[in-house]
Scaffold this active site. Structure first.
Site, PDB file in Angstrom:
ATOM      1  N   GLN A 101       7.360 -17.477 -12.724  1.00 30.06           N
ATOM      2  CA  GLN A 101       6.746 -16.627 -13.517  1.00 30.06           C
ATOM      3  C   GLN A 101       6.667 -15.183 -13.566  1.00 30.06           C
ATOM      4  O   GLN A 101       5.853 -14.699 -14.152  1.00 30.06           O
ATOM      5  CB  GLN A 101       4.531 -17.123 -13.220  1.00 30.06           C
ATOM      6  CG  GLN A 101       4.265 -18.150 -13.189  1.00 30.06           C
ATOM      7  CD  GLN A 101       2.991 -18.639 -13.052  1.00 30.06           C
ATOM      8  OE1 GLN A 101       2.251 -18.890 -13.991  1.00 30.06           O
ATOM      9  NE2 GLN A 101       3.206 -19.586 -11.342  1.00 30.06           N
ATOM     10  N   ASN A 102       7.270 -15.135 -12.871  1.00 31.65           N
ATOM     11  CA  ASN A 102       7.683 -14.167 -11.832  1.00 31.65           C
ATOM     12  C   ASN A 102       8.776 -12.935 -12.824  1.00 31.65           C
ATOM     13  O   ASN A 102       9.500 -13.573 -13.412  1.00 31.65           O
ATOM     14  CB  ASN A 102       8.503 -13.746 -10.659  1.00 31.65           C
ATOM     15  CG  ASN A 102       7.316 -14.227  -9.925  1.00 31.65           C
ATOM     16  OD1 ASN A 102       6.091 -14.200 -10.014  1.00 31.65           O
ATOM     17  ND2 ASN A 102       7.415 -13.971  -8.364  1.00 31.65           N
ATOM     18  N   HIS A 119       8.472 -15.947 -17.341  1.00 36.24           N
ATOM     19  CA  HIS A 119       7.679 -14.939 -17.987  1.00 36.24           C
ATOM     20  C   HIS A 119       8.071 -13.782 -18.676  1.00 36.24           C
ATOM     21  O   HIS A 119       8.166 -12.896 -18.492  1.00 36.24           O
ATOM     22  CB  HIS A 119       6.465 -14.883 -17.929  1.00 36.24           C
ATOM     23  CG  HIS A 119       5.743 -15.830 -17.914  1.00 36.24           C
ATOM     24  ND1 HIS A 119       4.500 -15.679 -16.091  1.00 36.24           N
ATOM     25  CD2 HIS A 119       5.113 -16.854 -18.554  1.00 36.24           C
ATOM     26  CE1 HIS A 119       3.656 -16.898 -16.857  1.00 36.24           C
ATOM     27  NE2 HIS A 119       4.369 -17.623 -17.960  1.00 36.24           N
ATOM     28  N   CYS A 130      12.463  -5.957 -34.861  1.00 28.02           N
ATOM     29  CA  CYS A 130      14.333  -6.525 -35.039  1.00 28.02           C
ATOM     30  C   CYS A 130      14.496  -7.401 -33.705  1.00 28.02           C
ATOM     31  O   CYS A 130      14.257  -7.431 -32.705  1.00 28.02           O
ATOM     32  CB  CYS A 130      15.199  -5.621 -35.721  1.00 28.02           C
ATOM     33  SG  CYS A 130      15.617  -4.805 -34.606  1.00 28.02           S
ATOM     34  N   ASN A 212       0.248 -20.983  -0.528  1.00 28.25           N
ATOM     35  CA  ASN A 212      -0.453 -20.812  -0.784  1.00 28.25           C
ATOM     36  C   ASN A 212      -1.269 -19.764   0.393  1.00 28.25           C
ATOM     37  O   ASN A 212      -1.485 -20.596   1.442  1.00 28.25           O
ATOM     38  CB  ASN A 212      -1.336 -20.717  -1.949  1.00 28.25           C
ATOM     39  CG  ASN A 212      -1.818 -19.427  -2.981  1.00 28.25           C
ATOM     40  OD1 ASN A 212      -2.291 -18.631  -2.123  1.00 28.25           O
ATOM     41  ND2 ASN A 212      -1.617 -19.832  -3.634  1.00 28.25           N
TER      42      ASN A 212
HETATM   43  P1  NAD Z   1      -1.254 -14.432  -9.557  1.00 30.29           P
HETATM   44  O1  NAD Z   1      -1.738 -12.438  -9.085  1.00 30.29           O
HETATM   45  O2  NAD Z   1      -2.194 -14.567  -9.908  1.00 30.29           O
HETATM   46  O3  NAD Z   1      -2.240 -14.962  -8.035  1.00 30.29           O
HETATM   47  C1  NAD Z   1      -1.073 -14.714  -7.437  1.00 30.29           C
HETATM   48  C2  NAD Z   1      -1.309 -15.563  -5.725  1.00 30.29           C
HETATM   49  O4  NAD Z   1      -0.033 -15.609  -4.780  1.00 30.29           O
HETATM   50  C3  NAD Z   1      -2.416 -15.982  -5.430  1.00 30.29           C
HETATM   51  O5  NAD Z   1      -3.102 -17.197  -5.159  1.00 30.29           O
HETATM   52  C4  NAD Z   1      -2.588 -15.576  -4.266  1.00 30.29           C
HETATM   53  O6  NAD Z   1      -3.226 -16.361  -2.873  1.00 30.29           O
HETATM   54  C5  NAD Z   1      -0.936 -15.687  -3.824  1.00 30.29           C
HETATM   55  N1  NAD Z   1      -0.464 -14.944  -2.644  1.00 30.29           N
HETATM   56  C6  NAD Z   1      -0.092 -13.588  -2.296  1.00 30.29           C
HETATM   57  N2  NAD Z   1       0.606 -13.125  -1.500  1.00 30.29           N
HETATM   58  C7  NAD Z   1       0.948 -14.604  -0.687  1.00 30.29           C
HETATM   59  C8  NAD Z   1       2.289 -14.616   0.011  1.00 30.29           C
HETATM   60  N3  NAD Z   1       2.234 -13.882   1.009  1.00 30.29           N
HETATM   61  N4  NAD Z   1       2.360 -16.469   0.253  1.00 30.29           N
HETATM   62  C9  NAD Z   1       1.754 -17.181  -0.848  1.00 30.29           C
HETATM   63  N5  NAD Z   1       1.093 -16.712  -1.119  1.00 30.29           N
HETATM   64  C10 NAD Z   1      -0.147 -15.375  -1.720  1.00 30.29           C
HETATM   65  O7  NAD Z   1      -0.283 -14.408  -9.993  1.00 30.29           O
HETATM   66  P2  NAD Z   1       0.276 -15.724 -10.330  1.00 30.29           P
HETATM   67  O8  NAD Z   1      -0.058 -17.187 -10.511  1.00 30.29           O
HETATM   68  O9  NAD Z   1       1.967 -15.952 -10.436  1.00 30.29           O
HETATM   69  O10 NAD Z   1      -0.063 -15.482 -12.063  1.00 30.29           O
HETATM   70  C11 NAD Z   1      -0.134 -13.779 -12.247  1.00 30.29           C
HETATM   71  C12 NAD Z   1       0.966 -13.721 -13.724  1.00 30.29           C
HETATM   72  O11 NAD Z   1       1.465 -12.278 -13.729  1.00 30.29           O
HETATM   73  C13 NAD Z   1       2.143 -14.593 -13.941  1.00 30.29           C
HETATM   74  O12 NAD Z   1       2.248 -15.215 -15.276  1.00 30.29           O
HETATM   75  C14 NAD Z   1       3.261 -13.257 -14.331  1.00 30.29           C
HETATM   76  O13 NAD Z   1       4.275 -13.590 -14.787  1.00 30.29           O
HETATM   77  C15 NAD Z   1       2.077 -12.384 -13.909  1.00 30.29           C
HETATM   78  N6  NAD Z   1       2.909 -11.268 -12.540  1.00 30.29           N
HETATM   79  C16 NAD Z   1       4.151 -11.568 -12.178  1.00 30.29           C
HETATM   80  C17 NAD Z   1       4.698 -10.659 -11.042  1.00 30.29           C
HETATM   81  C18 NAD Z   1       6.666 -10.182 -10.390  1.00 30.29           C
HETATM   82  O14 NAD Z   1       7.375 -10.714 -11.167  1.00 30.29           O
HETATM   83  N7  NAD Z   1       6.018 -10.269  -8.955  1.00 30.29           N
HETATM   84  C19 NAD Z   1       3.752  -9.864 -10.086  1.00 30.29           C
HETATM   85  C20 NAD Z   1       2.264  -9.877 -11.484  1.00 30.29           C
HETATM   86  C21 NAD Z   1       2.097 -10.184 -11.994  1.00 30.29           C
HETATM   87 ZN    ZN Z   2      14.875  -2.970 -34.474  1.00 34.47          ZN
END
Ligand code: NAD
Ligand code: ZN
Length: 243
Positions: A101-102, A119, A130, A212
């Site tokens: 999702q990152n 994502h 466009c 997690n």
């Molecule tokens: P979230 O922020 O909702 O949750 C993060 C989760 O990671 C929490 O449950 C937390 O307990 C856990 N966590 C934190 N540090 C950790 C570690 N060191 N080891 C293991 N677990 C750990 O994130 P999500 O569920 O990915 O949803 C957020 C949405 O926002 C996603 O759809 C994403 O696209 C976007 N997002 C992306 C990034 C990125 O690209 N790095 C950062 C923030 C949000």
């Molecule tokens: Zn354009």
């Protein structure tokens, strides 16, 4: 926990199909803020309130400022032991898929290739009017314009409330339907449709694992819940596998 870890390790068999789902927690140890918890604020705004199409429509300059700040921040971050371990896992397990999702690109920088960025990416921009879309790593002006039609560009990410990139959900569902082992890492399991992948894999007979810092709404669906830092647990899981 040690017993569970050893059991999951034993399940990482090169003959099995393994699907891994990652979320923001996997990049937290690289210094990329997650959305929820104490890091989820930028200026006085909740990140979740800015990563939305209605926020961009109302205040494009503010949302672009947030994304330009994120791009600059992530450009200064390096993949961590969790990203590197998943790249090793991919090399050792032929039937492997990583769904993230990152949007930070750190899995690819760590060497992951069987990778779906569901994502999108911070490093992609696309036109609001466009079909123009491109990879762009250089800093952008406050309101970047499309070189083809002159309309406003937007970040090439999927915002809350938007549909996924076409084909991505179908691919994920197909792959989850054949998984022997499903591992979710560092996701709060609050964002759909990714939050439902755990159930989907379980319904198709996969063994499910959650990694997690804390319990999530999907902990109860997990055959094994490994609570701790992804950057500590994943290297232990792959210990003995060679890159
Ligand atoms: P979230 O922020 O909702 O949750 C993060 C989760 O990671 C929490 O449950 C937390 O307990 C856990 N966590 C934190 N540090 C950790 C570690 N060191 N080891 C293991 N677990 C750990 O994130 P999500 O569920 O990915 O949803 C957020 C949405 O926002 C996603 O759809 C994403 O696209 C976007 N997002 C992306 C990034 C990125 O690209 N790095 C950062 C923030 C949000
Ligand atoms: Zn354009």
């Amino acid at each position: 926990m040690q017993a569970s870890l050893e059991m999951v390790k034993a399940l990482l068999d090169p003959g099995k199909k393994v699907v891994v789902l990652t979320g923001a927690g996997v990049s937290a140890e690289s210094g990329v803020p997650t959305f929820r918890g104490k890091d989820g604020l930028w200026k006085t705004y909740r990140a979740e309130d800015l990563a939305r199409p209605d926020a961009f429509a109302a205040r494009p300059e503010l949302v672009w400022e947030f994304y330009n700040w994120r791009r600059e921040l992530v450009a200064g971050c390096e993949p961590n032991a969790a990203h590197r371990s998943l790249a090793v896992m991919e090399q050792q397990i032929p039937n492997f898929l990583l769904i993230t999702q990152n949007v930070d690109g750190l899995h690819a920088r760590a060497g992951s290739r069987k990778l779906v960025e569901m994502h999108g990416s911070l490093w992609r921009v696309r036109c609001t009017a466009c079909a123009h879309a491109r990879e762009e790593r250089a800093p952008l002006p406050p309101l970047p314009e499309c070189p083809v039609c002159g309309h406003l560009l937007r970040p090439g990410v999927v915002w809350f409330g938007e549909p996924l990139i076409p084909g991505v959900l179908k691919l994920a569902v197909e792959q989850l339907g054949h998984a022997d082992l499903f591992i979710s890492v560092g996701t709060s399991n609050l964002v759909q449709p990714a939050a439902s992948f755990h159930q989907l894999a379980k319904d198709h007979g996969a063994i499910t694992v959650e990694i997690n810092l804390e319990a999530t709404p999907n902990t109860g669906l997990s055959d094994f819940a490994l609570h701790g830092r992804a950057g500590d647990i994943l290297p232990e899981l792959i210990a003995g596998m060679t890159p």
